[in-house]
Scaffold this motif. Sequence first.
Motif, PDB file in Angstrom:
ATOM      1  N   ARG A 171       0.819  -1.207   0.000  1.00  0.00           N
ATOM      2  CA  ARG A 171       0.000   0.000   0.000  1.00  0.00           C
ATOM      3  C   ARG A 171       0.854   1.259   0.000  1.00  0.00           C
ATOM      4  NH1 ARG A 171      -5.283  -0.908   0.961  1.00  0.00           N
ATOM      5  NH2 ARG A 171      -5.618   1.256   1.592  1.00  0.00           N
ATOM      6  N   THR A 172       0.311   2.297  -0.598  1.00  0.00           N
ATOM      7  CA  THR A 172       0.903   3.628  -0.537  1.00  0.00           C
ATOM      8  C   THR A 172      -0.075   4.512   0.242  1.00  0.00           C
ATOM      9  OG1 THR A 172      -0.205   4.374  -2.566  1.00  0.00           O
ATOM     10  CG2 THR A 172       1.910   3.241  -2.809  1.00  0.00           C
ATOM     11  N   GLU A 173       0.204   5.791   0.326  1.00  0.00           N
ATOM     12  CA  GLU A 173      -0.715   6.705   1.014  1.00  0.00           C
ATOM     13  C   GLU A 173      -2.058   6.766   0.305  1.00  0.00           C
ATOM     14  OE1 GLU A 173       1.024  10.494   1.528  1.00  0.00           O
ATOM     15  OE2 GLU A 173       2.615   9.791   2.882  1.00  0.00           O
ATOM     16  N   GLU A 174      -2.062   6.458  -0.987  1.00  0.00           N
ATOM     17  CA  GLU A 174      -3.304   6.507  -1.754  1.00  0.00           C
ATOM     18  C   GLU A 174      -4.061   5.187  -1.706  1.00  0.00           C
ATOM     19  OE1 GLU A 174      -0.299   7.511  -3.069  1.00  0.00           O
ATOM     20  OE2 GLU A 174      -0.775   9.586  -2.548  1.00  0.00           O
ATOM     21  N   GLY A 175      -3.432   4.136  -1.145  1.00  0.00           N
ATOM     22  CA  GLY A 175      -4.088   2.829  -1.086  1.00  0.00           C
ATOM     23  C   GLY A 175      -3.238   1.769  -1.762  1.00  0.00           C
ATOM     24  N   ALA A 176      -3.851   0.627  -2.055  1.00  0.00           N
ATOM     25  CA  ALA A 176      -3.127  -0.469  -2.674  1.00  0.00           C
ATOM     26  C   ALA A 176      -2.675  -0.089  -4.078  1.00  0.00           C
ATOM     27  CB  ALA A 176      -4.011  -1.708  -2.724  1.00  0.00           C
ATOM     28  N   ASP A 177      -1.455  -0.455  -4.416  1.00  0.00           N
ATOM     29  CA  ASP A 177      -0.893  -0.160  -5.734  1.00  0.00           C
ATOM     30  C   ASP A 177      -1.189  -1.315  -6.675  1.00  0.00           C
ATOM     31  OD1 ASP A 177       0.601   0.440  -7.958  1.00  0.00           O
ATOM     32  OD2 ASP A 177       2.352   1.123  -6.817  1.00  0.00           O
ATOM     33  N   ALA A 178      -2.092  -1.092  -7.631  1.00  0.00           N
ATOM     34  CA  ALA A 178      -2.528  -2.143  -8.552  1.00  0.00           C
ATOM     35  C   ALA A 178      -1.417  -2.581  -9.492  1.00  0.00           C
ATOM     36  CB  ALA A 178      -3.739  -1.671  -9.355  1.00  0.00           C
ATOM     37  N   GLU A 179      -0.361  -1.792  -9.601  1.00  0.00           N
ATOM     38  CA  GLU A 179       0.728  -2.128 -10.507  1.00  0.00           C
ATOM     39  C   GLU A 179       1.757  -3.058  -9.857  1.00  0.00           C
ATOM     40  OE1 GLU A 179       0.609  -1.160 -13.677  1.00  0.00           O
ATOM     41  OE2 GLU A 179      -1.298  -0.213 -13.189  1.00  0.00           O
ATOM     42  N   VAL A 180       1.649  -3.262  -8.574  1.00  0.00           N
ATOM     43  CA  VAL A 180       2.620  -4.073  -7.829  1.00  0.00           C
ATOM     44  C   VAL A 180       2.033  -5.456  -7.570  1.00  0.00           C
ATOM     45  CG1 VAL A 180       3.978  -4.251  -5.716  1.00  0.00           C
ATOM     46  CG2 VAL A 180       3.560  -2.006  -6.758  1.00  0.00           C
TER      47      VAL A 180
END
Length: 282
Positions: free
Chosen positions: A63-72
């Motif tokens: 997760r990043t501050e914006e939420g889960a990273d769909a690219e990872v």
Amino acid sequence: MCGRYAASANVGELIEEFEIEEERTGEPTRSILVSPQDPPAGSPDFNMAPTKQAPVVLTRRPRTEEGADAEVEPVRQLRLLTWGLVPSWSKDIRGGARMINARAETIASKPSFAKALGARRALVPAEGWYEWQVSPTANDAKGKPRKQPFFIHRADGATLAMAGIYEFWRDRAIADPQDPMAWLTTFAVVTVAAEPGLDRIHDRQPLVLERADWERWLAPDVTSPDEVADLLVTAAPGRFEAYPVSRAVSSNRSNGRELLLPAPVSDLVGVVDPTTGEVING
């Protein structure tokens, strides 16, 4: 069922057995226990009980501050979660101790479990689980049917992977969402009808998944309950062995590998042999 189990493996063993990519059992986590957990959370526990924190396997995207990273790519993690599911929409955590199990037959339709089934599935490692058989012939000192604990484990000696679901509950009284104490992460064990033989002990058993099904059960991209519906059934019998153990396990203060030792026949009163159906010392 299931109300107690043996989480006897250490963290290193679980990392190897479940091919863990990210070990996170050392992170600060919120507990609901009044007293410190004994044995400490993350260490071998031969009498894992509801409200304790237990090692649980799950797969999540970083997760990043914006939420889960769909690219990872998703990462298989080992975390400590509290046994007793608290839905995210709960006003408080009081109901968690009652929701330790989720019945496979109704999990997809129950508001407390349905969203977790679609998005937050987990594996709960165990050496085996305990179940209490109600005697058809013997009573205890209070005149009630005598209950005999059994330990049930895989006949091949492998670690069990019990199917679970998990949830995140946010404590709004803590303003900072980055504070780990603002979140309580809980789980429930999925149960199915007991297979022949084990049904002489109890009518339910945990859903134990085979290794070939672990990846699909954990996959965060599998978001429809229909995609895992075929796993929510009682498998063919023969995977498990069961034997009576000391009644000491009935106390959550008891712990240690001695709880797994078979009880002597002389201690058994009115116990039904799960293999033959015969009553021992009835």
